[in-house]
Design a protein around this motif. Structure first.
Motif, short mmCIF file in Angstrom:
data_model
loop_
_atom_site.label_atom_id
_atom_site.label_comp_id
_atom_site.label_asym_id
_atom_site.label_seq_id
_atom_site.Cartn_x
_atom_site.Cartn_y
_atom_site.Cartn_z
N UNK A 286 -90.88 -1.24 5.76
CA UNK A 286 -91.81 -0.55 5.05
C UNK A 286 -93.83 -1.09 5.57
N UNK A 287 -94.36 -0.97 5.97
CA UNK A 287 -95.81 -0.93 5.52
C UNK A 287 -96.30 -0.70 4.55
N UNK A 288 -96.96 -1.60 3.67
CA UNK A 288 -97.47 -1.34 1.71
C UNK A 288 -98.60 -0.61 2.61
N UNK A 289 -98.92 0.16 0.96
CA UNK A 289 -100.39 0.79 0.68
C UNK A 289 -99.61 2.41 -0.30
N UNK A 290 -101.09 2.89 -0.77
CA UNK A 290 -101.12 3.98 -0.88
C UNK A 290 -99.90 5.12 -0.14
N UNK A 291 -99.11 5.35 -0.49
CA UNK A 291 -98.56 6.14 0.34
C UNK A 291 -97.59 7.47 -0.52
N UNK A 481 -86.65 -0.18 5.45
CA UNK A 481 -86.20 -1.30 4.31
C UNK A 481 -87.33 -2.06 3.61
N UNK A 482 -86.56 -2.76 2.47
CA UNK A 482 -86.91 -3.46 1.65
C UNK A 482 -88.55 -2.37 0.77
N UNK A 483 -88.78 -0.89 0.26
CA UNK A 483 -89.15 -0.19 -0.03
C UNK A 483 -89.23 -0.71 -1.20
N UNK A 484 -90.83 -1.04 -2.32
CA UNK A 484 -90.96 -0.36 -4.04
C UNK A 484 -92.22 0.32 -4.13
N UNK A 485 -91.69 1.18 -5.30
CA UNK A 485 -93.07 2.03 -5.54
C UNK A 485 -93.20 1.45 -7.13
N UNK A 486 -95.04 1.47 -6.93
CA UNK A 486 -95.41 0.68 -8.20
C UNK A 486 -96.19 2.13 -9.16
N UNK A 487 -96.95 1.86 -10.16
CA UNK A 487 -97.34 2.94 -11.09
C UNK A 487 -97.40 2.98 -13.04
N UNK A 488 -98.40 3.15 -13.31
CA UNK A 488 -97.96 3.62 -14.28
C UNK A 488 -97.45 4.78 -14.95
N UNK A 533 -94.18 12.92 -5.46
CA UNK A 533 -95.61 11.51 -6.02
C UNK A 533 -96.48 10.80 -5.04
N UNK A 534 -97.85 10.59 -5.56
CA UNK A 534 -98.57 9.70 -4.71
C UNK A 534 -98.60 8.30 -5.86
N UNK A 535 -98.08 7.41 -5.25
CA UNK A 535 -97.67 5.98 -5.54
C UNK A 535 -98.68 4.90 -4.66
N UNK A 536 -97.99 3.71 -5.50
CA UNK A 536 -98.25 2.45 -4.29
C UNK A 536 -97.29 1.55 -3.39
N UNK A 537 -97.10 1.71 -2.68
CA UNK A 537 -95.91 0.84 -2.23
C UNK A 537 -95.29 -0.09 -1.69
N UNK A 538 -95.29 -1.47 -2.07
CA UNK A 538 -95.03 -2.46 -1.27
C UNK A 538 -93.42 -2.70 -0.95
N UNK A 539 -93.78 -3.79 -0.51
CA UNK A 539 -92.37 -4.37 0.36
C UNK A 539 -91.84 -5.80 -0.16
N UNK A 540 -90.82 -5.93 -0.66
CA UNK A 540 -89.89 -6.41 -1.40
C UNK A 540 -89.39 -7.56 -0.49
N UNK A 541 -89.56 -7.57 0.47
CA UNK A 541 -89.21 -8.29 1.40
C UNK A 541 -89.39 -10.04 1.52
#
Length: 545
Positions: A286-291, A481-488, A533-541
């Motif tokens: 995955x390419x990290x960023x707001x997605x 692959x290796x996708x995670x999402x962050x938020x509060x 949703x709109x979140x910050x996506x990060x790579x877990x690779x």
């Protein structure tokens, strides 16, 4: 056996832009999940099961414990006779790896003396031991009374005499371990038949909880609950690159009988699970960023559990509970005004949810279960409470007798506030998962339970998943692959801009939600439709492609 990414794509015809459909098995709604619950009184066949319970032979001893506690100075007492049966059958590849069976039987006695709670329990059901339990429980209450800040106040409720059996067609304990193992091995072999899959794992957990509750107020409640959890997982390996990827079947655990395992269609779906594992292994990072992300119910249920379920436990919000990831960012003083999400965010607590793991007819305080609103149009409006907590928020909500959230995971555990089934209500527009995909120009579809982390007040979090599809111009294009999402929590639920309808609502759940010290574990379900949703996506690779 292993495959290269190029050979797998050539064999399966997978490539960007093919517009692949979301697998139907990931959206399956087992028939057992629609059975109404609870039903009071239970059907006649269920009454036969209750009349055969071994607990009835010791009912007089439970009454004796209550009488002895009152004679020793208690102003209130309740006794729980509990019999548990648990079984796990697991297979690894083509062989049985584990068969576990356990049982427990005993009596727990809870009392109020000098305005404080006391508790004691015993597995020895004979008069001398029962009298000793009563003395210990009252003595514990009197010690606690010297430390209490205020007296225990029980909300008035009518004393109930009744029984209930969880809806089911087949008692899972009438199915032999060999029958269970044969089914799991068939599913595992079907997974292993997929090129590139190196290992398969499958298991079925079965639980039978039989409990009889008596109180000094005259309540007598007998309940019998069945829970099952089928699981299937595939691991694909690329030995050349030294990488692997796993994919789990997304069937949820359920308050049901063996029929839920049959409805899961593990054997029929096994090839899909294996193929998904191989796709995931060779997927693009995955390419990290707001997605924009669309979260399938098989993923979103856990986010609901952590970001809505635990923060709305009243004892946690008041700082009286801080085990298993801390307290809560929510404040009971802001009930009715605090905005936890936008107008699409409607959360319902429900201990009558069909198929819900926390569903029953009465809680362990003897209070009838119900359904109530926790969050309405984004605003916090109520809490999870028990009979002795109702007065803590008197005047802030309509809760007068507590919301029947009392539960103990054993005869030897004291009952306290535990999570009910909590669900995100579906949207009114009747959208499907496909509708959400079609309305998304650039996003990711995430399903299944993955790793997760949340802070000590249940506010800042990161969640992953099982399977990930890139969305371009309203079409599924390729696995990631290796996708995670962050938020509060607040920003997350305020960003929700599209919601599936009633037909897309599905239950997820956990067999083991921890709380308390000493720790207890209960089973709980959470339902929802797919949501965007709109979140910050990060790579877990970890920096590896």
């Amino acid at each position: 056996m292993s495959t290269s990414r190029r050979s797998f794509l050539r064999a399966t015809g997978l490539a960007a832009g093919t517009g692949l459909l979301w697998p139907s098995w990931a959206q399956a709604d087992p028939p057992g999940s629609r059975v109404p619950a609870p039903v009071k009184p239970p059907p006649s066949g269920a009454l036969t099961l209750l009349s055969a319970s071994p607990l009835l032979a010791d009912e007089l001893l439970a009454k004796r414990a209550i009488d002895a506690a009152l004679a020793a100075g208690a102003s209130y007492a309740d006794a729980r006779l509990v019999a548990w049966r648990r079984e796990r059958v697991s297979v690894r590849d083509d062989h049985v790896s584990e068969v576990q069976r356990s049982s427990e039987y005993g009596l727990g006695l809870r009392v109020i003396a000098d305005g404080a709670w006391g508790f004691a329990a015993t597995p020895r059901l004979e008069p001398k031991s029962i009298d000793g339990v009563a003395k210990r429980a009252v003595a514990a209450a009197k010690i606690n009374a010297t430390l209490r800040r205020e007296s225990v106040e029980l909300a008035p409720v009518a004393a109930v005499s009744g029984g209930w059996v969880a809806p089911h067609r087949v008692d899972p304990f009438t199915i032999s371990p060999k029958q269970k193992a044969d089914l799991l091995i068939d599913a595992s072999k079907s997974v292993l038949a997929v090129a590139g899959v190196a290992h398969a794992w499958a298991t079925v957990d079965s639980q039978r909880e039989d409990k009889l509750f008596l109180s000094s107020e005259g309540a007598r409640i007998h309940q019998l609950l069945f829970r099952v959890r089928p699981q299937l997982s595939a691991t694909a390996v690329d030995r050349r690159r030294g990488q692997f990827a796993s994919r789990d079947h997304e069937i949820a655990p359920m308050l049901a009988g063996w029929e839920h395992v049959e409805d899961a269609k593990l054997v029929e779906d096994a090839a899909q699970v294996g193929e998904d594992a191989v796709r995931k292994l060779h997927a693009a990072p995955v390419e990290p960023g707001e997605r924009t992300v669309i979260l399938d119910p098989s993923n979103l249920w856990l986010t609901i559990h952590e970001s809505i379920g635990h923060p709305t436990e009243l004892d946690r919000a008041l700082g009286l509970e801080a085990n298993f990831a801390g307290t809560s960012f929510l404040d009971p003083a802001k009930t009715g005004t605090y905005e936890i999400g936008n107008e699409l965010a409607n959360f319902v607590a429900d201990r009558t949810q069909p198929g819900g793991l926390a569903t029953c007819a009465w809680d362990d305080d003897g209070v009838g279960t119900e359904r109530w609103q926790l969050v309405e149009a984004g605003k916090l409006v109520d809490w999870q409470t028990t009979r002795d907590q109702a007065h803590w928020i008197r005047g802030k909500t309509g809760d007068k007798a507590g919301h029947a959230c009392s539960y103990a995971d054993s005869y030897s555990s004291v009952a306290f506030q535990r999570m009910p089934n909590i669900s995100l209500a579906p949207g009114k527009d009747g959208h499907t998962t496909e509708d959400l995909i079609n309305a998304t120009d650039d996003g990711i579809l995430i399903s299944g339970r993955g790793s997760w982390s949340i802070d000590q007040q249940r506010y800042n979090f990161q969640f992953s998943g099982q399977y990930f599809w890139e969305i371009k111009n309203g079409r599924l294009t390729k696995p990631l692959r290796d996708v995670a999402y962050q938020a509060n929590t607040v920003e997350f639920w305020k960003s929700m801009d599209m919601l599936g309808g009633e037909a897309s609502f599905r239950l997820g759940g956990s067999f083991s939600d921890g709380k308390g010290e000493p720790g207890q574990s209960n089973a709980v379900s959470h339902g929802c439709p797919p949501a965007r949703f709109r979140v910050n996506v990060v790579s877990t690779a970890g920096g590896k492609a």
